[in-house]
Enzyme design. Sequence first.
Site, PDB file in Angstrom:
ATOM      1  N   GLY A 125       0.643  -1.281   0.834  1.00 27.55           N
ATOM      2  CA  GLY A 125      -0.297  -0.228   0.138  1.00 27.55           C
ATOM      3  C   GLY A 125       1.080   1.459  -0.037  1.00 27.55           C
ATOM      4  O   GLY A 125       0.336   2.330  -0.727  1.00 27.55           O
ATOM      5  N   HIS A 126       2.100   1.368   0.773  1.00 25.34           N
ATOM      6  CA  HIS A 126       2.524   2.677   0.965  1.00 25.34           C
ATOM      7  C   HIS A 126       3.117   2.666  -0.700  1.00 25.34           C
ATOM      8  O   HIS A 126       3.892   3.340  -0.891  1.00 25.34           O
ATOM      9  CB  HIS A 126       3.837   2.261   1.874  1.00 25.34           C
ATOM     10  CG  HIS A 126       3.502   1.906   3.441  1.00 25.34           C
ATOM     11  ND1 HIS A 126       3.204   1.424   4.264  1.00 25.34           N
ATOM     12  CD2 HIS A 126       3.067   3.025   4.175  1.00 25.34           C
ATOM     13  CE1 HIS A 126       2.677   1.685   5.265  1.00 25.34           C
ATOM     14  NE2 HIS A 126       2.443   2.835   5.019  1.00 25.34           N
ATOM     15  N   GLN A 169      -6.278   6.233   1.084  1.00 24.48           N
ATOM     16  CA  GLN A 169      -8.040   6.402   0.836  1.00 24.48           C
ATOM     17  C   GLN A 169      -8.371   5.208   2.631  1.00 24.48           C
ATOM     18  O   GLN A 169      -9.267   5.901   2.835  1.00 24.48           O
ATOM     19  CB  GLN A 169      -8.688   6.097  -0.289  1.00 24.48           C
ATOM     20  CG  GLN A 169     -10.038   6.162   0.333  1.00 24.48           C
ATOM     21  CD  GLN A 169     -10.835   5.406  -0.657  1.00 24.48           C
ATOM     22  OE1 GLN A 169     -10.977   6.226  -1.660  1.00 24.48           O
ATOM     23  NE2 GLN A 169     -11.871   4.827  -0.062  1.00 24.48           N
TER      24      GLN A 169
END
Length: 290
Positions: A36-37, A148
């Site tokens: 995700g990062h 998000q």
Amino acid sequence: MQTITKVAELRRAINEARSGGKRVGFVPTMGYLHDGHLALVRASQMQCDITVVSIFVNPTQFGPNEDLSVYPRDFPRDEKLCHDADVTILFAPEAQEVYPPRFHTFVDPGELAKPLCGFFRPGHFRGVATVVSKLFNMVQPDVAVFGQKDFQQCAVVRRMVIDLNLPIEIVTVPTIRETDGLAMSSRNRYLSEEERRRALAISRGLFAAVAKFQAGEREAKELLAIAKQHLETVDRLQYLELVDADTLEPAESTLHRPAALCAAAYIGSTRLIDNILLAAGYELCPDTPA
């Protein structure tokens, strides 16, 4: 890749890049990086000439009974991931570099900090807004990229940038999920195999509500009821709320504006958050699995 720990050295490096006309992107993190990062890094690299990633576990956003002391840390691993991802600068300051002695000045994020996570974590978003504003002043990016999954954090940061006239473009990247739908999080490492299976109830509940929304359902209470059916297997549901995507106020009883379905739940002793967008006129919410 440069690894920098001091603000003065960071500013010299940034000024050198700017003197060459380069556009600066910034990805603030608390480390223990995952895909995700890295998606945030890629989003920055698509828009900018150089990308700065910060790793700083911010003490001011943790409450007295929260997991600051055991928050996962593995700097050598994170440094290698940033190097392999072609990050330009990895900024990893010590706490005293960010919060000097006799530090007293905080950023109050106002009403956006009160609902959802803010209700259960008083002071959390004051700490978030303060450290993000400080990092913005240190890096002075053209673009800052957030995920998000931390929906309320994104709302707080966007509002802060507007209210404080910060010349920074905020980019939000859709939640990156495991193949089974679980939202990627540094805290997932705390879950046992059995707990991880039960954690899937969160994303399944959100996806069930999205499917109903896409089939035409617009009544908030019906969408919430559908999601809640799937969340009965969590150990403790902290909240499940449908809120206006901009104001975070409770959504209209019949949806006419973009809304976010947000959840926080405990699986064992691990607190997980997730959310999904419900936007009238959209055929598919951007982080719904294909």
